[in-house]
Design a protein around this motif. Structure first.
Motif, PDB file in Angstrom:
ATOM      1  N   LYS A  94      -2.880 -15.743   0.291  1.00  0.00           N
ATOM      2  CA  LYS A  94      -3.734 -16.056  -0.858  1.00  0.00           C
ATOM      3  C   LYS A  94      -3.137 -17.228  -1.612  1.00  0.00           C
ATOM      4  CE  LYS A  94      -5.699 -14.084  -5.097  1.00  0.00           C
ATOM      5  NZ  LYS A  94      -5.768 -12.901  -5.989  1.00  0.00           N
TER       6      LYS A  94
ATOM      7  N   TYR B  76       3.247  -6.851  -4.804  1.00  0.00           N
ATOM      8  CA  TYR B  76       3.021  -6.942  -3.360  1.00  0.00           C
ATOM      9  C   TYR B  76       4.337  -7.232  -2.640  1.00  0.00           C
ATOM     10  CZ  TYR B  76      -1.864  -7.474  -4.809  1.00  0.00           C
ATOM     11  OH  TYR B  76      -3.089  -7.281  -5.380  1.00  0.00           O
TER      12      TYR B  76
ATOM     13  N   GLU C 191      -5.480  -4.105   4.432  1.00  0.00           N
ATOM     14  CA  GLU C 191      -5.863  -5.305   3.678  1.00  0.00           C
ATOM     15  C   GLU C 191      -5.773  -5.051   2.180  1.00  0.00           C
ATOM     16  OE1 GLU C 191      -9.668  -8.350   3.177  1.00  0.00           O
ATOM     17  OE2 GLU C 191      -9.516  -7.046   4.936  1.00  0.00           O
ATOM     18  N   PRO C 192      -4.970  -5.855   1.464  1.00  0.00           N
ATOM     19  CA  PRO C 192      -4.853  -5.658   0.011  1.00  0.00           C
ATOM     20  C   PRO C 192      -6.082  -6.175  -0.722  1.00  0.00           C
ATOM     21  CG  PRO C 192      -3.492  -7.503   0.730  1.00  0.00           C
ATOM     22  CD  PRO C 192      -4.095  -6.921   1.968  1.00  0.00           C
ATOM     23  N   ALA C 193      -6.246  -5.701  -1.939  1.00  0.00           N
ATOM     24  CA  ALA C 193      -7.364  -6.165  -2.773  1.00  0.00           C
ATOM     25  C   ALA C 193      -7.051  -7.551  -3.327  1.00  0.00           C
ATOM     26  CB  ALA C 193      -7.590  -5.170  -3.893  1.00  0.00           C
ATOM     27  N   ASN C 194      -7.914  -8.029  -4.195  1.00  0.00           N
ATOM     28  CA  ASN C 194      -7.713  -9.306  -4.904  1.00  0.00           C
ATOM     29  C   ASN C 194      -7.839 -10.526  -3.989  1.00  0.00           C
ATOM     30  OD1 ASN C 194      -7.349  -8.108  -7.424  1.00  0.00           O
ATOM     31  ND2 ASN C 194      -5.171  -7.802  -7.060  1.00  0.00           N
ATOM     32  N   ASP C 195      -8.828 -10.487  -3.099  1.00  0.00           N
ATOM     33  CA  ASP C 195      -9.223 -11.683  -2.333  1.00  0.00           C
ATOM     34  C   ASP C 195      -8.172 -12.210  -1.371  1.00  0.00           C
ATOM     35  OD1 ASP C 195     -11.732 -11.737  -3.658  1.00  0.00           O
ATOM     36  OD2 ASP C 195     -10.806 -12.782  -5.360  1.00  0.00           O
TER      37      ASP C 195
END
Length: 290
Positions: free
Chosen positions: A231, A245, A266-270
């Protein structure tokens, strides 16, 4: 022939424990030894090159006891240290001739033929009459490989060979190492991940004197396959992301930090899934995420 390293330990007088129970099995071909500065790579290389003693453990190169039969090791060893010193005024041909004489090539005609062959092999023959001191960094490293090859060594050790080289010289050096790595056990010690990815099929990762990974390069990538996400974030947000994270690494892309994180899901926040690379493995191992 194999190099067998078993439970090797080395602690210096200042208290630094440079090698902690290091065990590796290294066969013929290119082997990458990867780690940050201070990981213990140079301590291991110096021990294998008979330049320092270990506190405990044992090392065998085929039938040779490396720690106790140093003269035998030196007969089959080629070594390019991180700092390769040269005589100020000696030309390439003069210095290589002198080094060949020191390695036992007594016959003048045989020595001349060997020197010319080695200079051609490393693409320095046309510069043979120039002082080695005047060579560029890449040319000096290629000369260092030439002196490594005197005596048809069975074990070749190169310590941080591409540090400071421009991309063109690095590629030329890659090609040269790849060629000679087919004929001997060649250990490439480096902190540059690209060196190992480009050249080696087998590798080890070291940190603080310990071996964190030993195996195939492709197998290393499998450890984090499908578990790396990336990201682009705003400057100043990195501490917050590190807190929330498992951040593997960060680098500036287009002026903004691009972070890679390790996650089973898969983590959140795009975040988006990233293609795992050897640098991710390296930092994940160093940071004890895998």
């Amino acid at each position: 022939m194999q190099l067998e390293i078993n439970n090797l330990n080395k602690q210096y007088g200042n208290g630094v424990h440079a090698l902690k129970d290091v065990s590796l099995t290294i066969g013929k071909g290119m082997f990458g030894l990867l780690g940050p500065n201070g990981a213990g790579k140079s301590s291991l290389m110096r021990t294998l090159a008979t330049l320092q003693d270990a506190d405990s453990g044992n090392v065998r190169l085929g039938d040779i006891d490396v720690l106790n039969e140093k003269d035998k090791v030196r007969q089959v060893l080629g070594y390019l240290p991180q700092e390769f010193g040269v005589y100020p005024r000696s030309s390439a041909v003069e210095l290589l001739d002198h080094l060949a004489l020191l390695k036992g090539v007594k016959n003048t005609g045989e020595r001349k033929a060997l020197v010319n062959y080695l200079l051609q092999k490393v693409n320095l023959f046309e510069h043979r009459k120039k002082a080695v001191k005047s060579f560029s960094g890449g040319m000096r490293q290629r000369f260092g490989i030439a002196q490594c090859l005197i005596g048809n060594p069975k074990l070749i050790i190169v310590d941080e060979p591409t540090a400071g080289l421009d991309p063109g010289e690095r590629n030329r050096f890659y090609n040269l190492l790849s060629e000679i790595g087919e004929e001997a056990i060649l250990i490439l010690s480096t902190h540059i991940v690209q060196d190992v990815r480009e050249l080696c099929t087998q590798m080890a990762i070291m940190n603080k004197g310990e071996v964190l990974y030993h195996g195939g390069v492709d197998q290393a990538l499998e450890l984090i396959e499908g578990k790396v996400y990336e990201k682009s974030i705003e400057k100043g947000m990195l501490p917050q992301y590190r807190e929330n994270y498992a951040v593997i690494s960060d680098k500036l892309v287009g002026g903004k930090p691009l972070i890679h994180v390790f996650a089973e899901e898969e983590p959140a926040n795009d975040f988006v899934k990233a293609e795992a690379n050897l640098e991710d493995v390296f930092f994940a191992k160093i940071n004890q995420l895998v």
